[in-house]
Write an enzyme that holds these catalytic residues in place. Structure first.
Site, PDB file in Angstrom:
ATOM      1  N   GLY A  13     120.758 -42.471  79.441  1.00 22.66           N
ATOM      2  CA  GLY A  13     119.503 -43.260  79.884  1.00 22.66           C
ATOM      3  C   GLY A  13     120.044 -43.784  81.278  1.00 22.66           C
ATOM      4  N   CYS A  14     119.707 -44.897  81.533  1.00 23.23           N
ATOM      5  CA  CYS A  14     119.882 -45.652  82.795  1.00 23.23           C
ATOM      6  C   CYS A  14     121.552 -45.506  83.109  1.00 23.23           C
ATOM      7  CB  CYS A  14     119.552 -47.108  82.895  1.00 23.23           C
ATOM      8  SG  CYS A  14     120.017 -48.079  84.199  1.00 23.23           S
ATOM      9  N   PHE A  15     121.791 -45.071  84.267  1.00 25.05           N
ATOM     10  CA  PHE A  15     123.295 -44.838  84.546  1.00 25.05           C
ATOM     11  C   PHE A  15     123.899 -46.147  84.782  1.00 25.05           C
ATOM     12  CE2 PHE A  15     121.674 -43.362  89.087  1.00 25.05           C
ATOM     13  CZ  PHE A  15     121.284 -44.404  89.475  1.00 25.05           C
ATOM     14  N   TRP A  16     123.114 -47.471  85.051  1.00 26.46           N
ATOM     15  CA  TRP A  16     124.022 -48.570  85.232  1.00 26.46           C
ATOM     16  C   TRP A  16     124.701 -48.782  83.806  1.00 26.46           C
ATOM     17  CZ3 TRP A  16     119.012 -51.257  87.238  1.00 26.46           C
ATOM     18  CH2 TRP A  16     118.575 -50.932  88.468  1.00 26.46           C
ATOM     19  N   CYS A  17     123.821 -48.467  82.899  1.00 29.75           N
ATOM     20  CA  CYS A  17     124.300 -48.845  81.467  1.00 29.75           C
ATOM     21  C   CYS A  17     125.662 -48.163  81.272  1.00 29.75           C
ATOM     22  CB  CYS A  17     123.493 -48.599  80.314  1.00 29.75           C
ATOM     23  SG  CYS A  17     122.092 -49.795  80.580  1.00 29.75           S
TER      24      CYS A  17
END
Length: 178
Positions: A13-17
């Site tokens: 999903g979101c790479f920040w996570c």
């Protein structure tokens, strides 16, 4: 003891996570947010990725010491800190850029990934739909995406999406944390 440095590229999903999760894991030396798996020519931008038209996924490239954490352990953490059973979606983030994916770097990683997915499948009622593909070109994301959670902890997305993932990490994998 000498180091056994290895690299893997995964998207949850979101790479920040995913970046925030693996920055906390013992044996992980570096986590770089980026893009992989698309078909658009040249280096993609975040704006292009967000359109969903390039085919790229938001991924992280993890450099780790396999003497301190195994590739299998990396994958178990990965598969249990995001939802690998939703196709092209993580929570409110929808599109192929948010797909669950393991881009293997060699045949051994492919073999371990297949076995690990089968092993973890028993923890989920729904089928794991994580894509398993050879690593294409990895493009590093723009600087403002690197260390995003560390630099933006009070931002809404971080508080409501990433912080709970870190709580799951601590609950399920406390023995693997720095």
């Amino acid at each position: 003891m000498s180091k056994n440095i290895q690299v893997t590229t995964i998207g949850g999903g979101c790479f920040w996570c995913t970046e925030a999760v693996f920055q906390k894991v013992k044996g992980v030396e570096k986590v770089v947010s980026g893009y992989a798996g698309g078909n658009a020519p040249g280096k993609p931008t975040y704006r292009e990725i967000c359109s969903g038209l390039t085919g790229h996924a938001e991924v992280v490239q993890i450099t780790f010491d396999a003497n301190l954490i195994s590739f299998e352990d990396i994958l178990v953490i990965f598969l249990t800190t995001h939802n690998p059973t939703t196709l092209n979606r993580q929570g409110a983030d929808v599109g192929t850029q948010y797909r669950s994916v393991i881009f293997y770097h060699n045949e051994l990683q492919q073999e371990i990934a297949l076995k690990t997915i089968q092993k973890v499948q028993g923890y989920y009622a729904d089928k794991i739909v994580t894509e398993l593909s050879p690593l294409p070109i990895f493009y590093e994301a723009e600087d403002y995406h690197q260390n995003y959670y560390q630099n933006n902890k009070t931002q809404g997305y971080c508080e409501y999406v990433i912080t709970p993932k870190l709580a799951t990490l601590r609950k399920l994998h406390a023995d693997k944390l720095k």
